[in-house]
Enzyme design. Structure first.
Site, PDB file in Angstrom:
ATOM      1  CE1 TYR A 146      -3.302  -2.878   0.823  1.00 42.91           C
ATOM      2  CE2 TYR A 146      -4.582  -0.866   0.942  1.00 42.91           C
ATOM      3  CZ  TYR A 146      -4.521  -2.232   0.817  1.00 42.91           C
ATOM      4  OH  TYR A 146      -5.678  -2.946   0.687  1.00 42.91           O
ATOM      5  CE  LYS A 195       2.598 -18.072  -2.135  1.00 46.12           C
ATOM      6  NZ  LYS A 195       1.691 -19.240  -2.186  1.00 46.12           N
ATOM      7  CG  ASP A 227      -1.269 -20.513  -0.816  1.00 44.62           C
ATOM      8  OD1 ASP A 227      -0.724 -20.433   0.297  1.00 44.62           O
ATOM      9  OD2 ASP A 227      -0.767 -21.160  -1.760  1.00 44.62           O
ATOM     10  CG  ASP A 251      -7.740  -5.117   1.586  1.00 44.04           C
ATOM     11  OD1 ASP A 251      -8.698  -4.649   2.207  1.00 44.04           O
ATOM     12  OD2 ASP A 251      -7.671  -5.124   0.335  1.00 44.04           O
ATOM     13  CG  ASP A 255     -13.321  -7.530   2.235  1.00 45.28           C
ATOM     14  OD1 ASP A 255     -13.078  -6.775   3.196  1.00 45.28           O
ATOM     15  OD2 ASP A 255     -13.836  -7.141   1.167  1.00 45.28           O
TER      16      ASP A 255
HETATM   17  C1  IPM Z   1     -10.224  -1.580   3.821  1.00 51.38           C
HETATM   18  C2  IPM Z   1     -10.469  -1.014   2.458  1.00 51.38           C
HETATM   19  C3  IPM Z   1      -9.318  -0.074   2.121  1.00 51.38           C
HETATM   20  C4  IPM Z   1      -8.054  -0.894   2.138  1.00 51.38           C
HETATM   21  C5  IPM Z   1      -9.508   0.674   0.790  1.00 51.38           C
HETATM   22  C6  IPM Z   1     -10.778   1.487   0.783  1.00 51.38           C
HETATM   23  C7  IPM Z   1      -8.321   1.534   0.438  1.00 51.38           C
HETATM   24  O1  IPM Z   1     -10.599  -2.034   1.520  1.00 51.38           O
HETATM   25  O2  IPM Z   1     -10.186  -0.799   4.797  1.00 51.38           O
HETATM   26  O3  IPM Z   1     -10.068  -2.790   3.929  1.00 51.38           O
HETATM   27  O4  IPM Z   1      -7.744  -1.568   1.146  1.00 51.38           O
HETATM   28  O5  IPM Z   1      -7.360  -0.869   3.148  1.00 51.38           O
HETATM   29 MG    MG Z   2     -10.569  -3.974   2.349  1.00 51.36          MG
END
Ligand code: IPM
Ligand code: MG
Length: 361
Positions: A146, A195, A227, A251, A255
């Site tokens: 990032y 990884k 993975d 990240d 999710d």
């Molecule tokens: C998160 C989001 C952010 C990230 C984006 C919006 C830049 O996906 O907070 O997980 O990737 O960190």
């Molecule tokens: Mg995210």
């Protein structure tokens, strides 16, 4: 003592859910005799519309002086929103990344907890997690891909782009310590995800994690390739306590983990630095498709407020009161659209906030 809380509702459903979280904080203040002062600041697309940039220096300075920041969400539909015609560093998400970097928020805590009452919303059959799903992802937040060097060029007519993944040992060590400290208050297990079979940065990661682990003999440490972890989160999510990982892996895995709980609309997050200061935000995005309809789930924002009380203001009792109230409201069968199932009572964003407040009272 007065605590200063900066609110950054942001874009999409951000304002609707932050409104409910603020109502909850006001209720806590009244019942427990605290004084919270609020300042609302623009972030993301809303800030672009007013100032031409997603986060102003003035906003950063104000946030730095606060005890904590409670944020909603940033961004919009990239296909239709004019914000996405701007250069990448001027877009809504860039404001959030700058905020994380400027406030040195290197440790991102993302719990994934499956409420008993929501088991039917979990896409995984109960036989696969046996006990419970209750894990905490600790994601490194200010390093890695990032924030590495990147560029897009054209060489001999060929378009080319690169991003770089760099970590130094101090960046790894400080987030690892946070993860082990958190594990000590939980089930005392850390799964460090990397990884290391391919990446140098992951091999250094592993070495430093092992060094840090020496100071925590009570904590069981295990390494897992990213993975494999993506797979294990589905095949055996009950095995995890604390998952510690770098920025990009975190990240993606957070999710994935969020869906184990039925809806990403349930999950809070905290981003911490070396001090008690923290930025708190729901794990979900701005959901522009449902913004303004009164149907968004405010629970993630409300639980983020609970995390704020716990981590930045050391108010454990108050945080517990909010979390218990959320549990009770879910047990009583109230659901926003995202977690709705048969025979449950459908409520709006605002009704969900009010129900939680009533339980706290
Ligand atoms: C998160 C989001 C952010 C990230 C984006 C919006 C830049 O996906 O907070 O997980 O990737 O960190
Ligand atoms: Mg995210």
């Amino acid at each position: 003592m007065e605590y200063k809380i900066v609110l950054m509702p942001g874009d999409g459903i951000g304002p609707e859910i932050i409104k409910e979280a603020k109502k909850v904080l006001d209720t806590i203040a009244k019942i427990y005799g605290h004084e919270f002062s609020y300042e609302e600041l623009l972030l993301g697309g809303k800030s672009i519309d007013v100032y031409g940039e997603p986060l102003t220096d003035v906003a950063i300075e104000k946030a730095k002086k606060a005890d904590a920041v409670l944020m909603g969400a940033v961004g919009a539909d990239a296909k239709t929103s004019p914000w996405y015609k701007l250069d990448p560093e001027k877009r809504p998400e860039a404001g959030l990344l700058k905020l994380r970097k400027e406030l040195k928020l290197f440790a991102n805590l993302r719990p994934a907890y499956l409420h008993n009452a929501l088991k039917e919303s979990c896409p995984i059959k109960e036989q696969f997690y046996q006990t419970e799903i209750n894990l905490m992802i600790v994601r490194e937040l200010t390093g890695g891909l990032y924030f590495g060097e990147r560029n897009t060029t054209v060489e001999s007519g060929i378009r080319k782009a690169f991003d770089t993944l760099t970590y130094d040992e101090n960046e790894i060590r400080r987030v690892a310590k946070k993860a082990f400290d958190i594990a000590m208050k939980r089930k005392k297990k850390v799964t460090s995800v990397d990884k290391a079979n391919v990446l140098d940065s992951s091999r250094l990661w592993r070495t430093i994690i092992e060094e840090v682990a020496m100071a925590y003999p009570e904590v069981t440490l295990e390494h897992m390739l990213v993975d494999n972890c993506a797979m294990q989160l589905i095949s055996n999510p009950g095995q995890f306590d604390v998952i510690l990982t770098e920025n990009m892996f975190g990240d993606i895995l957070s999710d994935e983990a969020s869906m184990l709980t039925g809806s990403i609309g349930m999950l809070p997050s905290a981003s911490l630095n070396e001090t008690s200061f923290g930025l708190y935000e729901p794990s979900h995005g701005s959901a522009p498709d449902i913004a303004g309809k009164g149907i968004a789930n405010p629970v993630a924002a409300i639980l983020s407020a609970a995390m704020l009380l716990r981590y930045s203001l050391s108010m454990d009792t108050e945080a517990n009161a909010i979390e218990n109230a959320v549990n009770e409201v879910l047990n009583a069968g109230y659901r926003t659209l995202d977690i709705m199932s048969e025979n449950k009572i459908r409520v709006s964003t605002e009704e969900m906030g009010d129900l939680i407040i009533k339980k706290i009272q």
